[in-house]
Design a protein around this motif. Structure first.
Motif, PDB file in Angstrom:
ATOM      1  N   ALA A   1       9.565   6.124  -3.845  1.00 23.42           N
ATOM      2  CA  ALA A   1       8.979   4.842  -3.466  1.00 23.42           C
ATOM      3  C   ALA A   1       9.988   3.715  -3.625  1.00 23.42           C
ATOM      4  CB  ALA A   1       7.736   4.569  -4.309  1.00 23.42           C
ATOM      5  N   ILE A   2      10.722   3.729  -4.725  1.00 18.24           N
ATOM      6  CA  ILE A   2      11.728   2.682  -4.954  1.00 18.24           C
ATOM      7  C   ILE A   2      12.859   2.787  -3.941  1.00 18.24           C
ATOM      8  CG2 ILE A   2      13.550   1.982  -6.566  1.00 18.24           C
ATOM      9  CD1 ILE A   2      11.538   2.316  -8.803  1.00 18.24           C
TER      10      ILE A   2
ATOM     11  N   ASN B   1       5.189  -5.112  -8.276  1.00 20.02           N
ATOM     12  CA  ASN B   1       3.837  -4.583  -8.074  1.00 20.02           C
ATOM     13  C   ASN B   1       3.786  -3.087  -8.367  1.00 20.02           C
ATOM     14  OD1 ASN B   1       2.741  -7.039  -7.287  1.00 20.02           O
ATOM     15  ND2 ASN B   1       3.128  -6.701  -5.123  1.00 20.02           N
ATOM     16  N   LEU B   2       4.821  -2.369  -7.939  1.00 16.21           N
ATOM     17  CA  LEU B   2       4.852  -0.918  -8.141  1.00 16.21           C
ATOM     18  C   LEU B   2       4.951  -0.573  -9.631  1.00 16.21           C
ATOM     19  CD1 LEU B   2       5.050   1.992  -7.147  1.00 16.21           C
ATOM     20  CD2 LEU B   2       7.514   1.637  -6.810  1.00 16.21           C
ATOM     21  N   ILE B   3       5.865  -1.219 -10.335  1.00 16.42           N
ATOM     22  CA  ILE B   3       6.037  -0.939 -11.764  1.00 16.42           C
ATOM     23  C   ILE B   3       4.774  -1.318 -12.537  1.00 16.42           C
ATOM     24  CG2 ILE B   3       7.374  -1.498 -13.828  1.00 16.42           C
ATOM     25  CD1 ILE B   3       8.798   0.300 -11.767  1.00 16.42           C
TER      26      ILE B   3
ATOM     27  N   TRP C   1       0.830  -1.210   0.000  1.00 16.64           N
ATOM     28  CA  TRP C   1       0.000   0.000   0.000  1.00 16.64           C
ATOM     29  C   TRP C   1       0.863   1.259   0.000  1.00 16.64           C
ATOM     30  CZ3 TRP C   1      -0.018   3.772   3.847  1.00 16.64           C
ATOM     31  CH2 TRP C   1      -0.933   4.807   3.639  1.00 16.64           C
ATOM     32  N   TYR C   2       1.842   1.313   0.876  1.00 16.04           N
ATOM     33  CA  TYR C   2       2.643   2.532   1.003  1.00 16.04           C
ATOM     34  C   TYR C   2       3.457   2.795  -0.257  1.00 16.04           C
ATOM     35  CZ  TYR C   2       5.914   6.003   2.769  1.00 16.04           C
ATOM     36  OH  TYR C   2       6.647   7.157   2.936  1.00 16.04           O
ATOM     37  N   SER C   3       4.114   1.773  -0.790  1.00 13.11           N
ATOM     38  CA  SER C   3       4.963   1.977  -1.967  1.00 13.11           C
ATOM     39  C   SER C   3       4.126   2.404  -3.167  1.00 13.11           C
ATOM     40  CB  SER C   3       5.757   0.705  -2.288  1.00 13.11           C
ATOM     41  OG  SER C   3       4.897  -0.367  -2.604  1.00 13.11           O
ATOM     42  N   GLN C   4       2.926   1.841  -3.302  1.00  5.99           N
ATOM     43  CA  GLN C   4       2.104   2.199  -4.453  1.00  5.99           C
ATOM     44  C   GLN C   4       1.456   3.563  -4.276  1.00  5.99           C
ATOM     45  OE1 GLN C   4      -0.560  -0.957  -5.595  1.00  5.99           O
ATOM     46  NE2 GLN C   4       1.103  -2.387  -5.966  1.00  5.99           N
ATOM     47  N   THR C   5       1.092   3.909  -3.046  1.00 13.50           N
ATOM     48  CA  THR C   5       0.519   5.240  -2.797  1.00 13.50           C
ATOM     49  C   THR C   5       1.570   6.322  -3.030  1.00 13.50           C
ATOM     50  OG1 THR C   5      -1.014   4.323  -1.153  1.00 13.50           O
ATOM     51  CG2 THR C   5      -0.654   6.694  -1.100  1.00 13.50           C
TER      52      THR C   5
ATOM     53  N   GLY D   1       4.291   5.892  -4.755  1.00 12.64           N
ATOM     54  CA  GLY D   1       4.772   5.764  -6.130  1.00 12.64           C
ATOM     55  C   GLY D   1       3.968   6.554  -7.139  1.00 12.64           C
ATOM     56  N   GLN D   2       2.702   6.781  -6.854  1.00  5.96           N
ATOM     57  CA  GLN D   2       1.889   7.533  -7.802  1.00  5.96           C
ATOM     58  C   GLN D   2       2.265   9.007  -7.866  1.00  5.96           C
ATOM     59  OE1 GLN D   2      -2.376   6.348  -8.098  1.00  5.96           O
ATOM     60  NE2 GLN D   2      -1.909   5.025  -6.379  1.00  5.96           N
TER      61      GLN D   2
END
Length: 356
Positions: free
Chosen positions: A176-177, A195-197, A163-167, A169-170
């Motif tokens: 995020a990376i 998942n992020l990419i 959740w945190y990396s994708q939030t 990451g946007q």
């Protein structure tokens, strides 16, 4: 269990009067429970007192959740302290859950501060609060990410990372990376990066209509060049190769030529990921435009990598246009790659023929 306007629970006084007329213990208990729920809406302390009228052993813990939820609305600090002061057991657990889930809806920061102040054995409250916290108050959750990362539950920990990396990451994929590189390692890191990419590059399905009816079109609204730049921040070779493959797959669905230009320009340090990406892109393109792929494959850059994946490309061609698949396979130099490509063309054509 919730009060219904047509039920005795909607009029607790009437329900209590009805108790005197009931001889059946089961019915009596049911009406009393409804009265307790109804009373809790306006007078939680009175509802708590009514619990003593339940028969021994029939004191349902769920009623504590209703009562203490109602107390939170009136005074969350008092309700939380009273719930925590209950003797350990299912009633106390339900009361605390009622407090946490009601409080987080009304005052996310107050609820989070309270749960974080509790001893570690109450981590279940935080775990149950997280979905609502992440959805309704993402900035608050992100500001407390270090504390949330301290949750020892493995499954919850993985969900927080995703959740945190994708939030993050946007809005800032590089950050995020970099965060993932510090917060995770090994398989967890590789999975989170993939998942992020995928989130940052997956095309959207656009639905429209014409004279023939519904038309579904894939449109990629992401800045894929920017995502490609972000990949350079991935230090782990395995994670970077996986991310390259993910981006290649998504990019090729809407712009195979652009994806090829990017993949062909990858440095030799990414040779493994580059080869996989090129085969993936050309295979996707083959399903869209077999003729264009045949022309491209006559003299492509990084030909060795594509030759290694010739069977995969042939399979994609055969599914779209069997003749193009055989033309491509026969054009390959003699050797194992050609043999595998011819076999793939024959096998795919056979499956397509049987399906028809």
């Amino acid at each position: 269990l919730s009060p219904n306007p047509q039920s005795p629970g909607a009029d607790p006084g009437a329900a209590l009067k009805l108790l005197d007329e009931l001889k059946n213990l089961s019915q009596r208990e049911q009406v009393l429970e409804m009265a307790i729920v109804g009373t809790a809406q306006t007078d939680p302390k009175a509802a708590l007192a009514l619990l003593s009228q339940l028969a021994p052993g029939s004191d349902p813990p769920k009623l504590y959740a209703y009562i203490y939820s109602a107390r939170v609305i009136q005074n969350p600090e008092e309700a939380s302290a009273a719930a925590y002061a209950l003797p350990p057991g299912p009633e106390r657990d339900q009361a605390l859950q009622g407090v946490a889930l009601t409080w987080v809806r009304a005052d996310p920061k107050g609820a989070l501060d309270w749960v974080l102040s509790l001893p570690p054995e109450n981590v279940g409250l935080l775990i149950n609060m997280l979905p609502m916290l992440e959805q309704s108050s993402p900035q608050l959750a992100m500001a407390n990410i270090d504390k949330l990362m301290g949750i020892p539950d493995t499954a919850t920990h993985a969900n927080i990372i995703k959740w945190y990396s994708q939030t993050l990451g946007q809005s800032d994929p590089t950050a995020a990376i970099n965060w993932l590189g510090k917060a995770t390692s090994g398989a967890d890191y590789n999975t989170a990066i993939a998942n992020l990419i995928n989130l940052l590059s997956t095309p959207n399905q656009m639905v429209s209509s014409d004279d023939n009816g519904r038309v579904d079109t894939l449109v990629n609204t992401h800045n894929l060049q920017a995502v490609a730049e972000v990949l350079k921040n991935i230090s782990d070779p395995t994670a970077r190769a996986t991310a390259i493959g993910t981006l290649a797959s998504n990019w090729s669905k809407t712009d195979p030529k652009g994806a090829l230009a990017w993949a062909n320009a990858l440095p030799d340090t990414d040779a493994a990921g580059r080869g996989t990406a090129l085969v993936s892109i050309v295979s996707t393109w083959a399903s869209q435009d077999p003729t264009a792929v045949l022309a491209y494959m006559q003299n492509p850059p990084n030909a060795a990598a594509l030759l290694a994946g010739a069977a995969t490309i042939t399979k994609a061609l055969a599914a779209a246009d069997p003749q193009s698949a055989f033309t491509f396979a026969e054009s390959l130099p003699d050797g194992p790659a050609k043999d595998q490509a011819v076999t793939s063309a024959i096998a795919t054509e056979s499956k397509v023929g049987l399906a028809e």
